[in-house]
Enzyme design. Structure first.
Site, mmCIF file in Angstrom:
data_model
loop_
_atom_site.group_PDB
_atom_site.id
_atom_site.type_symbol
_atom_site.label_atom_id
_atom_site.label_comp_id
_atom_site.label_asym_id
_atom_site.label_seq_id
_atom_site.Cartn_x
_atom_site.Cartn_y
_atom_site.Cartn_z
ATOM 1 N N GLY A 124 0.871 -1.208 -0.040
ATOM 2 C CA GLY A 124 -0.234 -0.018 -0.025
ATOM 3 C C GLY A 124 0.963 1.247 -0.118
ATOM 4 N N PHE A 125 0.736 2.279 0.915
ATOM 5 C CA PHE A 125 1.250 3.420 0.953
ATOM 6 C C PHE A 125 2.529 3.480 1.973
ATOM 7 C CE2 PHE A 125 -1.891 4.358 -1.722
ATOM 8 C CZ PHE A 125 -3.147 4.142 -1.369
ATOM 9 N N LYS A 166 8.799 1.938 9.804
ATOM 10 C CA LYS A 166 7.455 2.144 8.873
ATOM 11 C C LYS A 166 7.602 3.292 8.245
ATOM 12 C CE LYS A 166 2.759 0.649 9.364
ATOM 13 N NZ LYS A 166 1.642 0.029 10.093
ATOM 14 N N ASP A 218 -8.180 -6.547 13.310
ATOM 15 C CA ASP A 218 -7.619 -7.122 12.081
ATOM 16 C C ASP A 218 -6.673 -8.221 12.506
ATOM 17 O OD1 ASP A 218 -5.889 -5.784 9.071
ATOM 18 O OD2 ASP A 218 -7.149 -7.485 9.431
#
Ligand SMILES: Cn1cc(Br)cc1C(=O)Nc1[nH]nc2c1CN(C(=O)N[C@H](CN1CCCC1)c1ccccc1)C21CC1
Length: 347
Positions: free
Chosen positions: A22-23, A41, A133
């Site tokens: 993703g980003f 990160k 999640d």
């Protein structure tokens, strides 16, 4: 490339990329003042766009979550274009890959890992957080073969406490609870327990209880709550799976009950510990001594500065020196934390 990372190049030496999606991307790095290895990160704020609030959610949650099975946040650096999160490095990679490499885990190995997940989740639920999640990709294995929970971008701290109702349908479909895929409002902690059932099933079997390439069929299977029971599963494992993969959230086991469930305590005979081993209120004397001597600040002043927990280079140095001490390595700083004054070009 260097100027892109100049904000952290002062205190970290960047190494290889260990994950990208993703980003964001994650790079291994060395914290120069202590020599400790970390994971950084790196997120691009422009590319993140509407997802930027998720990053803020993750940062605020991780600042309050200090637990032996939750990945540590050491420092946050924000520039106009980027956000850097300096996190605990896990050299064993994702639990997902660990299971795939072994086809499936034995019941006792599954239990060792599952107890660590129960410990992290009960700690979170007690603080009013739901992860939302939970899946093997979000559980990393560290140097001591211990699990660390990551990716708190979707975690929720509902206003009404952990039992406040949520409405955002999120997380990974195969791990999502029936009440969540039905679009009903749901309770985050109850949905977490369902995901833990899917996780336990994946540990014991090496495949998912509910799977289908067609999302509509997948949702139908989840709402039916019917799954295969391979013959290698023991009766006790099946009893526990039945309590976790319970379609009615009100009849589903809670994490409190799970801590002392017969299958969970087998062989170890003690309930899962949900308290954290880290105490933030008491500062470690050796670490404070090293910091105050090295930075030429009095101990009292240093204690005040550290206790502000700004998640700046001082917070990182404190946590990483403490980690060195815990691992029996010398509590020593190699270079000063002071950002040397940028030499202004002589006019
Ligand atoms: C895969 N691997 C192999 C080795 Br050896 C070390 C690793 C490794 O990932 N180590 C590691 N230590 N600490 C971290 C990591 C990875 N990592 C992660 O945060 N990894 C996640 C993985 N998510 C799982 C599902 C989607 C993305 C990630 C998030 C955004 C972009 C890329 C990766 C942290 C920072 C917390």
């Amino acid at each position: 490339v260097v100027e892109e990372y100049s904000a952290i190049a002062q205190h970290y030496k960047l190494k290889e990329t260990v994950g990208s999606g993703g980003f964001a991307k994650v790079k291994r790095a060395v914290h120069l003042p202590t020599g400790e290895t970390v994971a950084i990160k790196i997120m691009d704020k422009v590319a993140l766009g509407a997802d930027l609030p998720r990053v803020k959610t993750e940062i605020e949650a991780m600042k309050n979550l200090h637990h032996q099975h939750i990945c540590r946040l050491y420092q946050v650096v924000e520039t106009p274009k980027k956000i850097f999160m300096v996190l605990e490095y896990c050299s064993g990679g994702e639990l997902f890959d660990y299971i795939v490499q072994r086809d499936r885990l034995s019941e006792s190995e599954s239990r060792v890992f599952f107890r660590q997940i129960v410990s992290a989740v009960s700690y979170m639920h007690n603080l009013g957080y739901a992860h939302r999640d939970l899946k093997p990709e979000n559980l990393l294995i560290d140097d001591d073969q211990k699990l660390k929970l990551i990716d708190f971008g979707l975690c929720a701290k509902p206003k009404g406490g952990v039992d406040g109702r949520l409405h955002t349908c999120c997380g990974s479909p195969a791990y999502a609870a029936p009440e969540l895929v039905s679009g009903k409002s749901y309770i985050g902690s109850e949905a977490d327990l369902w995901s833990m059932g899917v996780l336990l099933y994946a540990l014991l079997n090496g495949f998912l209880p509910f799977d289908d390439d067609n999302i509509g069929l997948l949702y139908r299977k989840i709402k039916a709550g019917i799954y295969d029971t391979p013959d290698w599963l023991s009766a006790d494992s099946l009893f526990l799976l039945k309590r976790l993969l319970q379609v009615d959230p009100k009849r589903r086991i809670t994490v409190e009950q799970l801590r002392s469930h017969p299958w969970v305590v087998t062989e170890v005979e003690v309930p899962v510990e949900s308290n954290t081993k880290y105490q933030m209120s008491v500062l470690d004397d050796d670490v404070i001594t090293e910091l105050s001597v090295h930075e030429k600040i009095s101990r009292e002043t240093m204690k005040e500065k550290v206790s502000k927990w700004k998640y700046d280079c001082l917070t990182a140095a404190y946590f990483l020196l403490l980690k060195k001490k815990t691992n029996g390595r010398p509590v020593r700083l190699k270079m000063t934390l002071q950002t040397p004054p940028v030499d202004v070009a002589p006019d």
